[in-house]
Design a protein around this motif. Structure first.
Motif, PDB file in Angstrom:
ATOM      1  N   ALA A 171       0.833  -1.210   0.000  1.00 28.30           N
ATOM      2  CA  ALA A 171       0.000   0.000   0.000  1.00 28.30           C
ATOM      3  C   ALA A 171       0.864   1.256   0.000  1.00 28.30           C
ATOM      4  O   ALA A 171       0.589   2.222  -0.713  1.00 28.30           O
ATOM      5  CB  ALA A 171      -0.928  -0.005   1.213  1.00 28.30           C
ATOM      6  N   VAL A 172       1.925   1.254   0.794  1.00 31.31           N
ATOM      7  CA  VAL A 172       2.841   2.396   0.830  1.00 31.31           C
ATOM      8  C   VAL A 172       3.544   2.550  -0.510  1.00 31.31           C
ATOM      9  O   VAL A 172       3.695   3.654  -1.039  1.00 31.31           O
ATOM     10  CB  VAL A 172       3.870   2.226   1.969  1.00 31.31           C
ATOM     11  N   SER A 173       3.943   1.435  -1.098  1.00 30.49           N
ATOM     12  CA  SER A 173       4.631   1.465  -2.388  1.00 30.49           C
ATOM     13  C   SER A 173       3.745   2.019  -3.496  1.00 30.49           C
ATOM     14  O   SER A 173       4.220   2.689  -4.411  1.00 30.49           O
ATOM     15  CB  SER A 173       5.093   0.056  -2.754  1.00 30.49           C
TER      16      SER A 173
ATOM     17  N   VAL B 288      10.264   1.431   6.253  1.00 29.22           N
ATOM     18  CA  VAL B 288       9.483   2.617   5.903  1.00 29.22           C
ATOM     19  C   VAL B 288       9.953   3.767   6.793  1.00 29.22           C
ATOM     20  O   VAL B 288      10.579   3.552   7.834  1.00 29.22           O
ATOM     21  CB  VAL B 288       7.955   2.414   6.077  1.00 29.22           C
ATOM     22  N   THR B 289       9.652   4.961   6.359  1.00 36.17           N
ATOM     23  CA  THR B 289       9.931   6.139   7.182  1.00 36.17           C
ATOM     24  C   THR B 289       8.823   7.151   6.954  1.00 36.17           C
ATOM     25  O   THR B 289       8.110   7.081   5.944  1.00 36.17           O
ATOM     26  CB  THR B 289      11.315   6.737   6.839  1.00 36.17           C
TER      27      THR B 289
ATOM     28  N   TYR C 256       3.810   7.940   5.031  1.00 35.22           N
ATOM     29  CA  TYR C 256       4.814   6.882   5.056  1.00 35.22           C
ATOM     30  C   TYR C 256       5.331   6.619   3.646  1.00 35.22           C
ATOM     31  O   TYR C 256       4.559   6.564   2.682  1.00 35.22           O
ATOM     32  CB  TYR C 256       4.218   5.586   5.612  1.00 35.22           C
ATOM     33  N   VAL C 257       6.647   6.457   3.535  1.00 35.17           N
ATOM     34  CA  VAL C 257       7.272   6.095   2.259  1.00 35.17           C
ATOM     35  C   VAL C 257       8.237   4.942   2.505  1.00 35.17           C
ATOM     36  O   VAL C 257       8.735   4.749   3.622  1.00 35.17           O
ATOM     37  CB  VAL C 257       8.042   7.287   1.635  1.00 35.17           C
ATOM     38  N   LEU C 258       8.500   4.172   1.456  1.00 40.97           N
ATOM     39  CA  LEU C 258       9.462   3.083   1.565  1.00 40.97           C
ATOM     40  C   LEU C 258      10.881   3.642   1.616  1.00 40.97           C
ATOM     41  O   LEU C 258      11.178   4.662   1.008  1.00 40.97           O
ATOM     42  CB  LEU C 258       9.353   2.143   0.357  1.00 40.97           C
ATOM     43  N   THR C 259      11.742   2.979   2.357  1.00 40.83           N
ATOM     44  CA  THR C 259      13.158   3.289   2.302  1.00 40.83           C
ATOM     45  C   THR C 259      13.795   2.400   1.240  1.00 40.83           C
ATOM     46  O   THR C 259      13.100   1.648   0.541  1.00 40.83           O
ATOM     47  CB  THR C 259      13.840   3.037   3.663  1.00 40.83           C
TER      48      THR C 259
END
Length: 245
Positions: free
Chosen positions: A24-26, A61-62, A70-73
């Motif tokens: 979902a974040v991606s 995530v961060t 939220y975004v992926l690291t």
């Protein structure tokens, strides 16, 4: 009757939910708000928050400072990068530059990319001199205390953030050095990692982000600080001409 070999293995719900949240974040180009991520995978806000907090503590995530998105690291990419073969295209692009820098410097030159807890060498051109540094392709060295590692930490904030969390003592020791590397655009190792060995490294850009570091190393007797700074400038110039600086 169903054969035992076809029985579906037990699914751990918390693991499945965590991966659903990662997906979902991606899928959110500008980052996912907690409420949106929770709704998209059918979880309560509290459950989604706990899972995302765990993923954040592990470095996957961060949260961006604005709107709490939220975004992926880059940690997932670094997990995949356990195999050197995934970097064939990058190696093909940079290899001619390694050759030029090795000819100019008469020292061993190499290309390295970040892995999970260290970095890995994916290409090298050895010095023609008898006394030289041997860098094995596929070999690993630590982020902290090395020129290559400090370049990758200085220009890859997600990597630095993760390592600061995982190795706080080392981060405290080297964070000022990493900040100086970011300011200068290159890193020097004046026998910090290994007595008698000096190195210089510069960042390699691709598609607007730092994906690797290019380094040159040799005996301290042949590579005083002034010479290393000259070679750093030469390496940066070669990368600029190739559109990778």
């Amino acid at each position: 009757m169903m054969e035992s070999g076809s029985v579906r293995p037990h699914r751990v719900q918390s693991v499945a939910r965590a991966f659903s949240l990662l997906e979902a974040v991606s899928a959110a180009p500008d980052g996912a708000r907690l409420s949106d991520a929770a709704e998209s995978v059918g979880l309560s806000r509290s459950t989604a928050h706990n899972l995302l907090a765990t993923l954040e503590s592990l470095g996957y995530v961060t949260q961006r400072s604005y709107a709490g998105r939220y975004v992926l690291t880059e940690r997932l990419t670094e997990l995949v990068r356990g195999s050197v073969g995934s970097d064939d295209a990058l190696r093909e692009l940079v290899h001619p530059l390694l050759g030029k820098l090795a000819t100019i410097s008469a020292e061993t030159c190499y290309l390295a990319v970040p892995a999970l807890r260290d970095y890995v060498y994916i290409d090298t051109v050895e010095s023609p001199q008898l006394l030289k540094l041997a860098v094995p392709i596929g070999g690993h060295d630590p982020f902290f205390g090395t020129a290559i590692g400090h370049v990758l930490l200085a220009f890859r904030p997600a990597t630095a953030q993760r390592l600061a969390h995982e190795q706080p003592d080392e981060w405290t020791r080297w964070k000022d050095t990493v900040a100086e590397v970011h300011k200068l655009g290159y890193a020097l190792d004046l026998e910090d990692y290994q007595p008698g060995l000096c190195c210089a490294a510069v960042p390699v850009h691709q598609n607007g982000r730092v994906v690797a570091a290019l380094g040159v190393s040799g005996p301290a007797s042949r590579l005083p600080e002034e010479r290393l700074r000259e070679l750093s400038a030469t390496a940066s110039r070669l990368l600029t001409e190739a559109g990778m600086a």
